[in-house]
Design a protein around this motif. Sequence first.
Motif, mmCIF file in Angstrom:
data_model
loop_
_atom_site.group_PDB
_atom_site.id
_atom_site.type_symbol
_atom_site.label_atom_id
_atom_site.label_comp_id
_atom_site.label_asym_id
_atom_site.label_seq_id
_atom_site.Cartn_x
_atom_site.Cartn_y
_atom_site.Cartn_z
ATOM 1 N N HIS A 151 0.821 -1.201 0.000
ATOM 2 C CA HIS A 151 0.000 0.000 0.000
ATOM 3 C C HIS A 151 0.861 1.259 0.000
ATOM 4 N N LYS A 175 1.938 4.759 0.968
ATOM 5 C CA LYS A 175 1.743 5.574 2.162
ATOM 6 C C LYS A 175 2.531 6.880 2.081
ATOM 7 N N CYS A 184 -8.174 8.220 -4.590
ATOM 8 C CA CYS A 184 -7.849 8.624 -3.217
ATOM 9 C C CYS A 184 -6.965 9.868 -3.165
ATOM 10 N N HIS A 226 -4.749 1.844 -8.094
ATOM 11 C CA HIS A 226 -5.691 1.814 -6.979
ATOM 12 C C HIS A 226 -6.496 0.515 -7.027
ATOM 13 N N ALA A 228 -7.126 1.101 -1.621
ATOM 14 C CA ALA A 228 -5.780 1.603 -1.367
ATOM 15 C C ALA A 228 -4.981 1.527 -2.663
#
Length: 341
Positions: free
Chosen positions: A144, A146, A194, A204, A210
């Motif tokens: 994911h 971040k 997102c 995504h 995520a």
Amino acid sequence: MSRCVTGRAIDKSRFSNMLLTFQDRLRIPWRGGAKQVTFGAIFPIFILPLLISLAAINAYTFTVIFVASAVILCYTFSYVRQRSLRTRFFNMWIISSVVYILLLFEVTVPLLEVLPEENYTLAAFTLISLICFYQAYKRASFNHVKITDTEDGITDITEASNTNENAEQTLILLDQELETGQQSGKQPSICSICRKHIQPYSAHCKVCNACVKRYDHHSYWLNGCIGESNHRFYLTGLIFGILALLLGADLTLTAVCHPFLAANILGVQILLPDDCSEVFDMYELSLAFVIAAYALIMAVYMITILLRQIYFVSRGITLYECNKGLRGNNKTPSNWGSFIS
């Protein structure tokens, strides 16, 4: 009960709320507090042994149950994937399948003169495959994205300032960058869903909600995304899983059917099943035959996935990129070198 007394139909919303309440109360004891479980997670645990037991009655029930189960599973998988639903049904189905196949194999087949060396080899293949798949599942969250800051200092919209003015300015900058990337024909550095700054080859996942680095696909069987951090474990798990299933099926079928010598390689005899017409005369033999057939079906499905993965890695693309219309390149050695490293 109320329908029998009053003669009125129950409102669908009330019935749905009752099911949701029951599912919310359905919990199992666990360290640190009770864990909530869903119908999809516990359904395979109870339905699989029932289907295997019924399929072992005779050839007719074997054919009907296997065909019907395959059709229902394919329809359910297609329905869930098209709607990007998150469920543990397929994850628990594969876990339950592995447990029941191993349990039935160890209970029935070794009694039919399987050599210890063959049993040890099967156990080794199975253990390696399970470890790799567990690592692929465990590392799924490592994929994911971040990232909160970019090189030019623009902050992620999810980490925007508390003031409305700064948040609006950040949103405008992100929209401009996203539009520029789309117009240039290149992958934008902003996720359109997102609004996170993403690395090249990231995408995504609608199921996990995520952005995933080097996104290949969402595996419902592992209940996680396959990407940069776990793709190699996933591929290795497929290879050893196929070896374990094929070896287990061959050992079972040559034990319950009439075998013949297919080859003799360095003193190792390779046996294959010849005549299995009498397996349904005894329930123990038919039960072993059913799990062998089930293992072969799983192996064929995993071989299809493995061949597809090998093709994509050889072309230097992912499944997601292929679905987007990319065809990759012909630099196979270089692509495999980048994948392994």
